[in-house]
Design an enzyme around this catalytic site. Structure first.
Site, PDB file in Angstrom:
ATOM      1  N   LYS A  11       0.795  -1.154  -0.053  1.00 47.49           N
ATOM      2  CA  LYS A  11       0.182   0.041  -0.001  1.00 47.49           C
ATOM      3  C   LYS A  11       0.847   1.225  -0.012  1.00 47.49           C
ATOM      4  O   LYS A  11       2.113   1.344   0.315  1.00 47.49           O
ATOM      5  CB  LYS A  11      -1.212   0.029   1.283  1.00 47.49           C
ATOM      6  CG  LYS A  11      -1.793  -1.442   1.213  1.00 47.49           C
ATOM      7  CD  LYS A  11      -2.936  -1.088   2.181  1.00 47.49           C
ATOM      8  CE  LYS A  11      -3.899  -2.292   2.294  1.00 47.49           C
ATOM      9  NZ  LYS A  11      -4.981  -2.145   3.506  1.00 47.49           N
ATOM     10  N   TYR A  51     -12.447  -2.338  -4.226  1.00 49.18           N
ATOM     11  CA  TYR A  51     -12.858  -2.316  -2.873  1.00 49.18           C
ATOM     12  C   TYR A  51     -14.349  -2.188  -2.744  1.00 49.18           C
ATOM     13  O   TYR A  51     -15.000  -2.044  -1.660  1.00 49.18           O
ATOM     14  CB  TYR A  51     -12.455  -1.269  -2.032  1.00 49.18           C
ATOM     15  CG  TYR A  51     -10.897  -1.536  -1.460  1.00 49.18           C
ATOM     16  CD1 TYR A  51     -10.764  -2.856  -0.550  1.00 49.18           C
ATOM     17  CD2 TYR A  51      -9.887  -0.588  -1.606  1.00 49.18           C
ATOM     18  CE1 TYR A  51      -9.401  -2.745   0.130  1.00 49.18           C
ATOM     19  CE2 TYR A  51      -8.639  -0.916  -1.093  1.00 49.18           C
ATOM     20  CZ  TYR A  51      -8.372  -2.035  -0.377  1.00 49.18           C
ATOM     21  OH  TYR A  51      -7.126  -2.228   0.022  1.00 49.18           O
ATOM     22  N   ASN A 114      -1.929   0.225   6.843  1.00 51.87           N
ATOM     23  CA  ASN A 114      -1.462  -1.029   7.391  1.00 51.87           C
ATOM     24  C   ASN A 114      -0.747  -1.687   6.379  1.00 51.87           C
ATOM     25  O   ASN A 114      -0.661  -3.167   6.475  1.00 51.87           O
ATOM     26  CB  ASN A 114      -2.610  -1.961   7.982  1.00 51.87           C
ATOM     27  CG  ASN A 114      -3.497  -2.324   6.791  1.00 51.87           C
ATOM     28  OD1 ASN A 114      -3.272  -1.820   5.870  1.00 51.87           O
ATOM     29  ND2 ASN A 114      -4.540  -3.115   7.061  1.00 51.87           N
ATOM     30  N   HIS A 117      -2.429  -5.442   1.639  1.00 53.91           N
ATOM     31  CA  HIS A 117      -3.584  -5.949   1.389  1.00 53.91           C
ATOM     32  C   HIS A 117      -3.098  -7.589   0.983  1.00 53.91           C
ATOM     33  O   HIS A 117      -2.289  -7.733   0.103  1.00 53.91           O
ATOM     34  CB  HIS A 117      -4.528  -5.512   0.284  1.00 53.91           C
ATOM     35  CG  HIS A 117      -5.704  -6.207  -0.107  1.00 53.91           C
ATOM     36  ND1 HIS A 117      -6.851  -6.187   0.704  1.00 53.91           N
ATOM     37  CD2 HIS A 117      -5.834  -6.914  -1.058  1.00 53.91           C
ATOM     38  CE1 HIS A 117      -7.775  -7.079  -0.172  1.00 53.91           C
ATOM     39  NE2 HIS A 117      -6.879  -7.689  -1.159  1.00 53.91           N
ATOM     40  N   GLU A 128      -9.435 -10.964  -7.704  1.00 51.87           N
ATOM     41  CA  GLU A 128      -8.589  -9.932  -7.432  1.00 51.87           C
ATOM     42  C   GLU A 128      -7.338  -9.900  -8.471  1.00 51.87           C
ATOM     43  O   GLU A 128      -6.753  -8.961  -9.016  1.00 51.87           O
ATOM     44  CB  GLU A 128      -8.073  -9.803  -6.189  1.00 51.87           C
ATOM     45  CG  GLU A 128      -9.305  -9.276  -5.022  1.00 51.87           C
ATOM     46  CD  GLU A 128      -9.035  -9.366  -3.427  1.00 51.87           C
ATOM     47  OE1 GLU A 128      -9.708  -9.011  -2.693  1.00 51.87           O
ATOM     48  OE2 GLU A 128      -7.738  -9.852  -3.237  1.00 51.87           O
TER      49      GLU A 128
HETATM   50  P1  CMP Z   1      -7.642  -4.554   3.420  1.00 52.73           P
HETATM   51  O1  CMP Z   1      -7.071  -5.909   3.734  1.00 52.73           O
HETATM   52  O2  CMP Z   1      -6.732  -3.674   2.221  1.00 52.73           O
HETATM   53  O3  CMP Z   1      -9.366  -4.324   2.932  1.00 52.73           O
HETATM   54  C1  CMP Z   1      -9.829  -3.284   3.501  1.00 52.73           C
HETATM   55  C2  CMP Z   1      -9.232  -2.283   4.039  1.00 52.73           C
HETATM   56  O4  CMP Z   1      -9.966  -1.283   4.658  1.00 52.73           O
HETATM   57  C3  CMP Z   1      -8.509  -2.891   5.239  1.00 52.73           C
HETATM   58  O5  CMP Z   1      -7.344  -3.541   4.749  1.00 52.73           O
HETATM   59  C4  CMP Z   1      -8.007  -1.602   6.165  1.00 52.73           C
HETATM   60  O6  CMP Z   1      -6.577  -1.092   5.813  1.00 52.73           O
HETATM   61  C5  CMP Z   1      -8.867  -0.561   5.980  1.00 52.73           C
HETATM   62  N1  CMP Z   1      -9.701  -0.165   6.627  1.00 52.73           N
HETATM   63  C6  CMP Z   1      -9.781   1.262   7.314  1.00 52.73           C
HETATM   64  N2  CMP Z   1     -10.561   1.216   8.362  1.00 52.73           N
HETATM   65  C7  CMP Z   1     -11.073   0.029   8.778  1.00 52.73           C
HETATM   66  C8  CMP Z   1     -12.011  -0.551   9.715  1.00 52.73           C
HETATM   67  N3  CMP Z   1     -12.312   0.298  10.818  1.00 52.73           N
HETATM   68  N4  CMP Z   1     -12.102  -1.809   9.863  1.00 52.73           N
HETATM   69  C9  CMP Z   1     -11.521  -2.708   8.845  1.00 52.73           C
HETATM   70  N5  CMP Z   1     -10.587  -2.196   7.886  1.00 52.73           N
HETATM   71  C10 CMP Z   1     -10.184  -0.876   7.655  1.00 52.73           C
END
Ligand code: CMP
Length: 140
Positions: A11, A51, A114, A117, A128
């Site tokens: 990311k 998403y 974070n 993904h 995906e």
């Molecule tokens: P990802 O695996 O990319 O899938 C959805 C993303 O939403 C997740 O990782 C997080 O980085 C992001 N995200 C942001 N806020 C939240 C939240 N409150 N709960 C879960 N995912 C979140």
């Protein structure tokens, strides 16, 4: 266990900190082979499409803004039990809750920032991978 493929994104928070190589080393050390990889800057439409499953979630808008804020590296990872293995090395979505030694615990800055993904199931992995790659780009 058969050889499996999963989809991964490094990311914008991680590319901004020049962590692509360090994250790739952790993926490889976990037994995953990077069989396709490209760096790109997603458009809003691409992020919203990717998403779409989270469209109704309160964080959807912010998530798409963040995912288009800088370059990402999209990847296809291959290996035994690759989906579960990748989820294990990524760690929990919230870095504060991730286990020691995982990518998100080591480098994550928050639940949105974070680092990575990863697909959560075979169906989403196939979907995906197909969103970003064509078959001839996957070299196992
Ligand atoms: P990802 O695996 O990319 O899938 C959805 C993303 O939403 C997740 O990782 C997080 O980085 C992001 N995200 C942001 N806020 C939240 C939240 N409150 N709960 C879960 N995912 C979140």
């Amino acid at each position: 266990m058969a050889i499996e493929r999963t989809f991964s994104i490094i990311k914008p928070d991680a590319t901004a900190r020049n962590l692509t190589g360090k994250i790739n080393a952790m993926l490889e050390a976990a037994g995953l082979r990077i069989v396709a990889q490209k760096r790109l800057h997603m458009t809003r439409a691409q992020a919203e499409g990717f998403y779409a499953v989270h469209k109704a979630r309160p964080f959807f808008g912010e998530l798409c803004t963040y995912m288009t804020s800088g370059p990402v590296v999209v990847q296809v990872l291959q290996g035994e039990n690759a989906i579960a293995r990748n989820r294990e090395v990524m760690g929990a979505t919230d870095p504060a809750k991730a286990a020691e030694g995982t990518i998100r615990k080591t480098y994550g800055e928050g639940i949105e920032r974070n680092c990575v993904h990863g697909s959560d199931a075979p169906e989403t992995a196939a979907e995906e991978i197909g969103y970003f790659f064509s078959g001839i780009e996957l070299v196992g």
